[in-house]
Design a protein around this motif. Structure first.
Motif, PDB file in Angstrom:
ATOM      1  N   GLN A   1      -4.986   3.362   4.023  1.00 32.95           N
ATOM      2  CA  GLN A   1      -5.693   3.617   2.775  1.00 32.95           C
ATOM      3  C   GLN A   1      -4.795   4.513   1.926  1.00 32.95           C
ATOM      4  O   GLN A   1      -4.127   5.398   2.455  1.00 32.95           O
ATOM      5  N   HIS A   2      -4.787   4.243   0.628  1.00 33.56           N
ATOM      6  CA  HIS A   2      -3.785   4.859  -0.235  1.00 33.56           C
ATOM      7  C   HIS A   2      -3.854   6.383  -0.255  1.00 33.56           C
ATOM      8  O   HIS A   2      -2.903   7.036  -0.614  1.00 33.56           O
TER       9      HIS A   2
ATOM     10  N   GLN B   1     -20.555  -5.517  -2.571  1.00 31.50           N
ATOM     11  CA  GLN B   1     -19.262  -5.613  -3.255  1.00 31.50           C
ATOM     12  C   GLN B   1     -18.900  -7.084  -3.459  1.00 31.50           C
ATOM     13  O   GLN B   1     -19.231  -7.916  -2.612  1.00 31.50           O
TER      14      GLN B   1
ATOM     15  N   GLU C   1     -10.127   3.660   9.092  1.00 26.91           N
ATOM     16  CA  GLU C   1      -9.282   2.468   9.117  1.00 26.91           C
ATOM     17  C   GLU C   1      -7.804   2.810   9.164  1.00 26.91           C
ATOM     18  O   GLU C   1      -7.014   2.105   9.767  1.00 26.91           O
TER      19      GLU C   1
ATOM     20  N   LYS D   1     -16.778  -9.282   8.285  1.00 26.60           N
ATOM     21  CA  LYS D   1     -15.912  -8.180   8.730  1.00 26.60           C
ATOM     22  C   LYS D   1     -16.567  -7.539   9.942  1.00 26.60           C
ATOM     23  O   LYS D   1     -17.698  -7.102   9.805  1.00 26.60           O
TER      24      LYS D   1
ATOM     25  N   LYS E   1      -5.658  -0.514   8.074  1.00 26.20           N
ATOM     26  CA  LYS E   1      -5.095  -0.468   6.724  1.00 26.20           C
ATOM     27  C   LYS E   1      -4.681   0.942   6.416  1.00 26.20           C
ATOM     28  O   LYS E   1      -5.433   1.868   6.697  1.00 26.20           O
TER      29      LYS E   1
ATOM     30  N   ILE F   1     -12.783  -6.233   4.012  1.00 27.89           N
ATOM     31  CA  ILE F   1     -13.428  -6.498   2.719  1.00 27.89           C
ATOM     32  C   ILE F   1     -12.402  -6.927   1.675  1.00 27.89           C
ATOM     33  O   ILE F   1     -12.563  -7.931   1.003  1.00 27.89           O
ATOM     34  N   GLU F   2     -11.315  -6.164   1.558  1.00 31.47           N
ATOM     35  CA  GLU F   2     -10.228  -6.546   0.639  1.00 31.47           C
ATOM     36  C   GLU F   2      -9.261  -7.463   1.371  1.00 31.47           C
ATOM     37  O   GLU F   2      -9.185  -7.429   2.593  1.00 31.47           O
TER      38      GLU F   2
ATOM     39  N   ARG G   1       0.834  -1.202   0.000  1.00 30.12           N
ATOM     40  CA  ARG G   1       0.000   0.000   0.000  1.00 30.12           C
ATOM     41  C   ARG G   1       0.871   1.256   0.000  1.00 30.12           C
ATOM     42  O   ARG G   1       0.578   2.229  -0.698  1.00 30.12           O
TER      43      ARG G   1
ATOM     44  N   GLY H   1      -8.604   2.000  -4.023  1.00 29.04           N
ATOM     45  CA  GLY H   1      -7.552   2.793  -4.653  1.00 29.04           C
ATOM     46  C   GLY H   1      -6.368   1.950  -5.122  1.00 29.04           C
ATOM     47  O   GLY H   1      -5.891   2.125  -6.243  1.00 29.04           O
ATOM     48  N   PRO H   2      -5.872   1.017  -4.292  1.00 26.15           N
ATOM     49  CA  PRO H   2      -4.747   0.191  -4.749  1.00 26.15           C
ATOM     50  C   PRO H   2      -5.149  -0.819  -5.827  1.00 26.15           C
ATOM     51  O   PRO H   2      -4.337  -1.629  -6.263  1.00 26.15           O
TER      52      PRO H   2
HETATM   53  P1  XMP Z   1     -11.612  -2.949   3.838  1.00 22.01           P
HETATM   54  O1  XMP Z   1     -10.844  -3.903   2.989  1.00 22.01           O
HETATM   55  O2  XMP Z   1     -10.728  -2.038   4.590  1.00 22.01           O
HETATM   56  O3  XMP Z   1     -12.423  -2.042   2.820  1.00 22.01           O
HETATM   57  O4  XMP Z   1     -12.634  -3.628   4.710  1.00 22.01           O
HETATM   58  C1  XMP Z   1     -13.432  -1.124   3.143  1.00 22.01           C
HETATM   59  C2  XMP Z   1     -13.899  -0.463   1.848  1.00 22.01           C
HETATM   60  O5  XMP Z   1     -12.880   0.416   1.368  1.00 22.01           O
HETATM   61  C3  XMP Z   1     -12.379  -0.022   0.107  1.00 22.01           C
HETATM   62  N1  XMP Z   1     -10.915   0.162   0.163  1.00 22.01           N
HETATM   63  C4  XMP Z   1     -10.276   1.269  -0.263  1.00 22.01           C
HETATM   64  N2  XMP Z   1     -10.730   2.380  -0.859  1.00 22.01           N
HETATM   65  N3  XMP Z   1      -8.525   3.230  -0.922  1.00 22.01           N
HETATM   66  C5  XMP Z   1      -9.844   3.357  -1.195  1.00 22.01           C
HETATM   67  O6  XMP Z   1     -10.234   4.381  -1.778  1.00 22.01           O
HETATM   68  C6  XMP Z   1      -7.982   2.150  -0.320  1.00 22.01           C
HETATM   69  O7  XMP Z   1      -6.780   2.080  -0.089  1.00 22.01           O
HETATM   70  C7  XMP Z   1      -8.916   1.110   0.019  1.00 22.01           C
HETATM   71  N4  XMP Z   1      -8.766  -0.097   0.628  1.00 22.01           N
HETATM   72  C8  XMP Z   1     -10.002  -0.655   0.718  1.00 22.01           C
HETATM   73  C9  XMP Z   1     -12.807  -1.465  -0.041  1.00 22.01           C
HETATM   74  O8  XMP Z   1     -12.953  -1.841  -1.398  1.00 22.01           O
HETATM   75  C10 XMP Z   1     -14.121  -1.474   0.717  1.00 22.01           C
HETATM   76  O9  XMP Z   1     -15.212  -1.022  -0.064  1.00 22.01           O
END
Ligand code: XMP
Length: 320
Positions: free
Chosen positions: A152-153, A241, A144, A312, A150, A317-318, A109, A204-205
């Motif tokens: 986020q990007h 999703q 997050e 979750k 995570k 999610i990812e 990331r 984003g990633p």
């Molecule tokens: P996770 O995987 O954290 O995802 O449960 C929650 C929601 O966010 C999306 N997602 C991202 N969106 N940049 C984004 O703009 C990111 O780095 C990123 N990582 C996860 C994911 O698809 C889900 O809808």
């Protein structure tokens, strides 16, 4: 602390007027730039930005080699119909070079963040003389990242990073008080067609978030092909999703009577309102069988297809 605006209390008309005014004020007579990935958030920001700045907003689609099949053409075509010109920037080499040899999810990331904001955007901003980058960060991205789940990007300020110092431009985030359900309402009001505002979220990633282990062009191609099958077969489920994930571990399989030490695809399909919590969709076994059959048929090298049944939390999610 960012003050949340829930989808229920959101008055889209007032919100849009306010944000258009804010963007105009901040940018003044200068140029701004934004990256459109075709996801709900960046599509909404693109419409908002063009309403505020017109021709003074340059919109680019970064072809980072991690996008879904046919995505660049699809996004450019859709926005052309909406009167927005989108330049496609080929940055595949930069992204794959940045990702080479990296297997740790957070390092991946970070590599994408740097390739995107420092390398590619740093260059584009210089070329077009923009001072501001408009982007669709939403509240869930911040939550997050701040919680350390995570990176986020697209999150900086909350990590103590000043984009102006780090990358040489200022970032404007008009959607930061909203979650996904609120963004969809704003997107619809700004004239996006359902295929854009009602699209499933995409991170984003991009597909790098769905490749466990090293992100090579070959491995991205494998997950891209599996994504085509998953999106085709699950589009009518109404799920929040759905996605395909390529695993790193190989398992023993067989093909044409011979041993095939093959790859594994995991399918995920989520029920959620705002991505904070999510549960797997109870798909019928008939659909699961169809997914397995078509992924094995269409994606070379796959010998195992699984369906994720964990919610979750503790899953996210990812996969990355
Ligand atoms: P996770 O995987 O954290 O995802 O449960 C929650 C929601 O966010 C999306 N997602 C991202 N969106 N940049 C984004 O703009 C990111 O780095 C990123 N990582 C996860 C994911 O698809 C889900 O809808």
């Amino acid at each position: 602390m960012i003050k949340e605006i829930t989808a229920k209390e959101l008055n889209t008309e007032n919100f849009i007027d306010e944000k258009v005014e804010e963007i105009k004020q901040v940018v003044g007579e200068k140029m701004a730039i934004n990256a459109l990935s075709g996801g709900v958030d960046s599509s909404t920001v693109t419409m908002l930005g063009h309403r505020a700045l017109g021709e003074r907003l340059k919109t680019v689609f970064i072809e980072n080699g991690l996008m879904r099949e046919g995505e660049a053409e699809k996004v450019v075509g859709l926005f052309k119909k909406l009167g927005v010109a989108v330049d496609v920037v080929d940055a595949k080499k930069e992204f794959f070079a940045a990702l080479e040899g990296i297997t740790d999810p957070e390092e991946k990331r970070e590599a994408i963040t740097q390739a995107f904001y420092r390398d590619v955007f740093g260059r584009l901003v210089k070329e077009c003389g923009a001072k501001h980058l408009l982007q669709g960060t939403i509240l869930t991205d911040i939550d997050e990242t701040v919680a350390g789940i995570k990176r986020q990007h697209n999150v900086f300020e909350q990590l103590g990073i000043d984009p102006e110092k780090a990358f040489g431009y200022h970032i404007i985030e008009p959607l930061i008080q909203l979650r996904k359900d609120g963004v969809r309402k704003v997107g619809e009001d700004l004239g996006l067609p359902a295929e854009a505002f009602d699209r499933i979220p995409f991170p984003g990633p991009a597909l790098a978030a769905r490749v466990i282990g090293e992100t090579t062009p070959e491995r991205v191609e494998t997950v891209r092909r599996a994504t085509v099958v998953v999106e085709r077969l699950l589009k009518d489920t109404g799920a929040f999703q759905y996605m395909a994930i390529l695993h790193e571990d190989r398992v023993t399989g067989m093909r044409d009577g011979l041993r095939d030490f093959g790859q594994q695809i995991e399918v995920r399909c989520w029920e959620s309102v705002d991505a904070r919590v999510a549960t797997p969709t109870p798909l019928s076994f008939k659909i699961l069988e169809k997914l397995a059959g078509e992924i094995i048929r269409d994606v070379p090298g796959i010998v195992s297809v699984t369906y994720n049944i964990a919610p979750k939390p503790p899953s996210t999610i990812e996969a990355v």
